[in-house]
Design a protein around this motif. Structure first.
Motif, PDB file in Angstrom:
ATOM      1  N   SER A  19      -3.081 -17.878 -18.744  1.00 41.93           N
ATOM      2  CA  SER A  19      -2.218 -17.116 -19.644  1.00 41.93           C
ATOM      3  C   SER A  19      -1.253 -18.021 -20.399  1.00 41.93           C
ATOM      4  O   SER A  19      -0.438 -17.535 -21.180  1.00 41.93           O
ATOM      5  CB  SER A  19      -1.418 -16.079 -18.843  1.00 41.93           C
ATOM      6  N   THR A  20      -1.353 -19.335 -20.195  1.00 41.31           N
ATOM      7  CA  THR A  20      -0.434 -20.289 -20.828  1.00 41.31           C
ATOM      8  C   THR A  20      -1.152 -21.072 -21.923  1.00 41.31           C
ATOM      9  O   THR A  20      -2.380 -21.005 -22.070  1.00 41.31           O
ATOM     10  CB  THR A  20       0.109 -21.279 -19.786  1.00 41.31           C
ATOM     11  N   ASN A  21      -0.375 -21.861 -22.669  1.00 44.20           N
ATOM     12  CA  ASN A  21      -0.971 -22.690 -23.727  1.00 44.20           C
ATOM     13  C   ASN A  21      -1.606 -23.961 -23.181  1.00 44.20           C
ATOM     14  O   ASN A  21      -2.082 -24.792 -23.953  1.00 44.20           O
ATOM     15  CB  ASN A  21       0.074 -23.034 -24.789  1.00 44.20           C
ATOM     16  N   LYS A  22      -1.613 -24.133 -21.866  1.00 39.01           N
ATOM     17  CA  LYS A  22      -2.218 -25.318 -21.264  1.00 39.01           C
ATOM     18  C   LYS A  22      -3.749 -25.279 -21.325  1.00 39.01           C
ATOM     19  O   LYS A  22      -4.412 -26.273 -21.009  1.00 39.01           O
ATOM     20  CB  LYS A  22      -1.765 -25.466 -19.811  1.00 39.01           C
ATOM     21  N   ALA A  64       0.606 -20.495 -12.902  1.00 38.85           N
ATOM     22  CA  ALA A  64       0.994 -20.838 -14.260  1.00 38.85           C
ATOM     23  C   ALA A  64       1.766 -22.150 -14.342  1.00 38.85           C
ATOM     24  O   ALA A  64       1.795 -22.795 -15.395  1.00 38.85           O
ATOM     25  CB  ALA A  64       1.820 -19.708 -14.864  1.00 38.85           C
ATOM     26  N   ASP A  65       2.412 -22.576 -13.236  1.00 39.75           N
ATOM     27  CA  ASP A  65       3.205 -23.813 -13.278  1.00 39.75           C
ATOM     28  C   ASP A  65       2.389 -25.064 -12.968  1.00 39.75           C
ATOM     29  O   ASP A  65       2.949 -26.143 -12.766  1.00 39.75           O
ATOM     30  CB  ASP A  65       4.402 -23.707 -12.331  1.00 39.75           C
ATOM     31  N   ILE A  99      -2.715 -19.926 -14.833  1.00 41.27           N
ATOM     32  CA  ILE A  99      -2.569 -20.908 -15.906  1.00 41.27           C
ATOM     33  C   ILE A  99      -3.306 -20.474 -17.164  1.00 41.27           C
ATOM     34  O   ILE A  99      -2.983 -20.906 -18.271  1.00 41.27           O
ATOM     35  CB  ILE A  99      -3.073 -22.293 -15.428  1.00 41.27           C
ATOM     36  N   ASP A 127       0.402 -32.824 -18.396  1.00 45.11           N
ATOM     37  CA  ASP A 127       1.662 -32.401 -18.992  1.00 45.11           C
ATOM     38  C   ASP A 127       2.331 -33.557 -19.750  1.00 45.11           C
ATOM     39  O   ASP A 127       2.125 -34.736 -19.446  1.00 45.11           O
ATOM     40  CB  ASP A 127       2.593 -31.892 -17.892  1.00 45.11           C
ATOM     41  N   GLU A 158       0.603 -28.394 -13.563  1.00 43.04           N
ATOM     42  CA  GLU A 158       0.915 -29.419 -14.572  1.00 43.04           C
ATOM     43  C   GLU A 158      -0.284 -30.256 -14.997  1.00 43.04           C
ATOM     44  O   GLU A 158      -0.337 -30.728 -16.135  1.00 43.04           O
ATOM     45  CB  GLU A 158       2.007 -30.356 -14.050  1.00 43.04           C
TER      46      GLU A 158
END
Length: 663
Positions: A286-289, A62-63, A284, A308, A65
């Motif tokens: 599950s993120t807004n990315k 998830a982190d 990732i 990012d 970038e």
């Protein structure tokens, strides 16, 4: 020769029917632009739904970038192979023995971890600082160096000292190839054992629950090699400084295979940096990315890209604080002001195929452009003869900033023209000082630009005709009466009509004085004609070009005879036809009701086809062989509708949609 012959046969076979086919209806521009400008509406997808379309990315933590993903390479290749537009290229590749349907990779993703966006910005800034020094060291040319070598050395050392964010590459492969992975790793291990290279060692380890194998790069050995290369180099101090930073660090290039996917990673600390998401909910996805792709997921996107917000923030900070220095103070002020008008945000891009190719990009906002005002010339754009239409606007601060930059450039020109003579009378100098009238004309142009309101448009249709001067040609002149040409018109919104009139007086007065001093009787400023109708003033020049055979042509008059200007209290247009410029001003002053705003671009091929259908028979009568051109153009017209783009504000970001539309 065989390839060229094949392509020529293909072109010739397509020439006649397609080029002379009935022109397609082009009065559909507004619906296309509205569709592109519409904000895509779709409920947010779950991580599992996204994983069904973007399998590789379900492994990314998830982190993450930054990433670039090609999730459906097999589908992308199939689209290329079945596209008639790509037929010549596919034929050429087949003749070269290149088979795209046998690619070993079905998907590909490259991603970077925390800190990578800022590091990329830092690297980009350092590269821009270093570029003039590199160019000057490799050639005799001299580019202005915006930073000193000491500052550049400090930037490079800081960059090298930065922690290395992990880089991950994931590629989907055939199951048979995946089964061969253990044998491949064993062969690489044996080669590493036999190697005498001290900079790399074979490394194996278990990280994130997977077995990884690959190379460990020994920093102190890399540093030793770099110090050896630095001896006698002009930048030895900088290179030795880099070596000092490398000497205390090791790097790992490792690989593993999971679920028919090869995963590569490059990192300094595999125990800390190697992360593989166990489920889509932990990834990732599950993120807004990835949220920007939800509304296009049903199109099976061919490419996705995300960076990012730290990247644009660092670039804008460097522009604002002067780290990215300009050559002149005026340029520096312009860069700083532009950066202050921009808002940092994450950047994304998605590409998909649907009756052509779509590319949608989302970036940070800027107050320098006006994306809220409605388009004023969309009424002309919908006419079937319109080839090109682009319209947009700067905000009031943006227009003022650009005008100030032009004025600064003019001030530099004036200062350069006022250089003092050298103290040594024996020094040979070349006087490049422009005449005062030239400076006055520039001043008039700046006055006119400052009286515009920032809204601009460029239009082109197929209703142009050959200039009268060209019809005087003894051989080709008789054929050119019916020859069709593109017709251009440049539009600008007006904020101060009186100031534009005063500016023109300045330009005309200086121009007449300049020509009078030239002592060339056949180069005179032609008389101007003025007509008024419906609040619009039309300006043109009398055709005083002269007779080619008797007097020698007045080239200035011949050129200006085809320039027409129309102006009202709100609008200004310049072009090659009085009817066109008048129509542009009248339409802009009384625009049709439209929900379209922002900036747009449209280039349509059907009006070009219609124009060429008229011109090719004329060219053939003139004895010009057009068969090859017919073949190429017929093929293009049979496949391509046009190129379209819109730019609109979406929340606190700017969304740009490009569309290459095929038939």
């Amino acid at each position: 020769m065989k390839t060229k012959h094949t392509l020529m046969l293909l072109a010739a076979s397509l020439a006649t029917p397609a080029l002379h086919a009935q022109t397609a209806d082009t009065a559909t521009l507004t619906p296309i632009l509205k569709e592109l400008a519409a904000v895509p509406q779709s409920p947010a997808l779950t991580a599992e739904q996204r994983a069904a379309k973007l399998g590789d990315m379900a492994l990314l933590p998830a982190d993450t970038e930054m990433y670039l993903s090609l999730p459906h390479i097999d589908q992308t290749v199939a689209n290329l192979q079945t596209s008639p537009l790509m037929a010549p290229l596919m034929m050429l590749m087949q003749q070269k023995g290149i088979q795209l349907n046998s690619l070993p990779v079905t998907s590909f993703t490259v991603a970077t971890g925390p800190g990578s966006s800022a590091l990329l910005a830092k690297s980009y800034i350092t590269l821009l600082q270093a570029l003039p020094h590199l160019c000057n060291s490799m050639s005799k040319t001299h580019m202005p160096e915006t930073v000193s070598l000491e500052t550049l050395d400090s930037s490079v050392q800081s960059l090298v000292s930065s922690p290395l964010p992990p880089v991950t590459v994931i590629a989907g492969i055939d199951p048979q190839m995946a089964a061969m992975a253990p044998m491949f790793f064993e062969q690489m291990k044996q080669k590493a054992a036999a190697s005498s290279d001290p900079t790399a060692q074979w490394h194996e380890g278990t990280y994130a629950g997977l077995n990884w194998q690959g190379a460990k790069l020994i920093g102190k050995e890399l540093a030793a090699n770099l110090r050896e290369k630095a001896q006698g180099d002009a930048h030895a101090d900088m290179l030795n400084g880099i070596a000092d930073k490398l000497a205390t660090r090791d790097f790992y290039l490792l690989a593993t295979v999971k679920d028919n996917k090869v995963i590569l990673t490059f990192t300094e600390n595999p125990e800390k940096d190697i992360k593989i998401a166990a489920t889509p909910a932990e990834s990732i996805l599950s993120t807004n990315k990835v949220a920007f792709a939800d509304a296009r997921m049903d199109k099976n996107p061919d490419m996705l890209c995300y960076i990012d917000a730290a990247f644009t923030k660092n670039i804008l900070d460097a522009l604002t604080n002067g780290t990215l220095a300009a050559i002149t103070p005026q340029q520096q002020a312009f860069m700083m002001q532009s950066a202050k008008m921009a808002t940092p945000a994450a950047s994304s891009m998605i590409v998909w195929a649907d009756k052509g190719v779509h590319l949608e990009a989302i970036n940070g906002n800027s107050t320098a452009i006006d994306l809220d005002s409605p388009l004023r010339l969309i009424g002309l754009a919908d006419k079937p003869e319109t080839i090109l239409y682009t319209e947009g606007a700067l905000s009031t601060p943006g227009q003022q900033m650009l005008a100030a930059q032009f004025n600064s450039a003019f001030d530099l020109l004036v200062k350069a023209s006022n250089k003092q003579a050298p103290a040594d009378p024996n020094t040979i100098t070349i006087d490049l000082t422009p005449p005062q009238q030239v400076l006055e004309m520039f001043k008039g142009y700046l006055q006119a630009f400052s009286a515009l309101n920032g809204r601009y448009a460029l239009l082109m249709d197929n209703k142009g005709t050959m200039p009268d001067a060209a019809k005087l040609h003894p051989a080709y002149g008789p054929y050119l009466d019916g020859f069709a040409l593109p017709r251009l018109a440049l539009y600008a919104g007006v904020s101060d009509r009186a100031a534009i009139g005063n500016a023109w007086t300045t330009i005309e007065t200086a121009g007449k004085q300049l020509l009078a001093q030239s002592n060339r009787p056949n180069l005179a400023w032609p008389a101007q004609t003025v007509q008024q109708a419906g609040g619009i003033t039309n300006y043109s020049f009398k055709n005083e070009a002269g007779n080619v055979a008797e007097d020698g042509i007045n080239s200035l008059a011949a050129g200006l005879a085809n320039v027409f200007v129309s102006i009202s209290d709100k609008s200004w247009a310049i072009g090659g036809s009085p009817d066109y410029t008048t129509s542009v001003v009248a339409t802009a002053d009384n625009p049709i009701s439209s929900s379209l705003n922002g900036s747009v671009f449209a280039l349509r091929f059907a009006p070009i086809q219609e124009m060429l259908n008229k011109d090719l028979p004329i060219l053939q009568q003139m004895g010009i062989n057009t068969l090859k051109a017919q073949g190429i153009m017929s093929f293009i017209f049979s496949q391509v509708d046009g190129l379209y783009a819109t730019m609109n504000r979406q929340g606190d970001t700017i969304r740009t949609h490009y569309y290459f539309k095929t038939k």
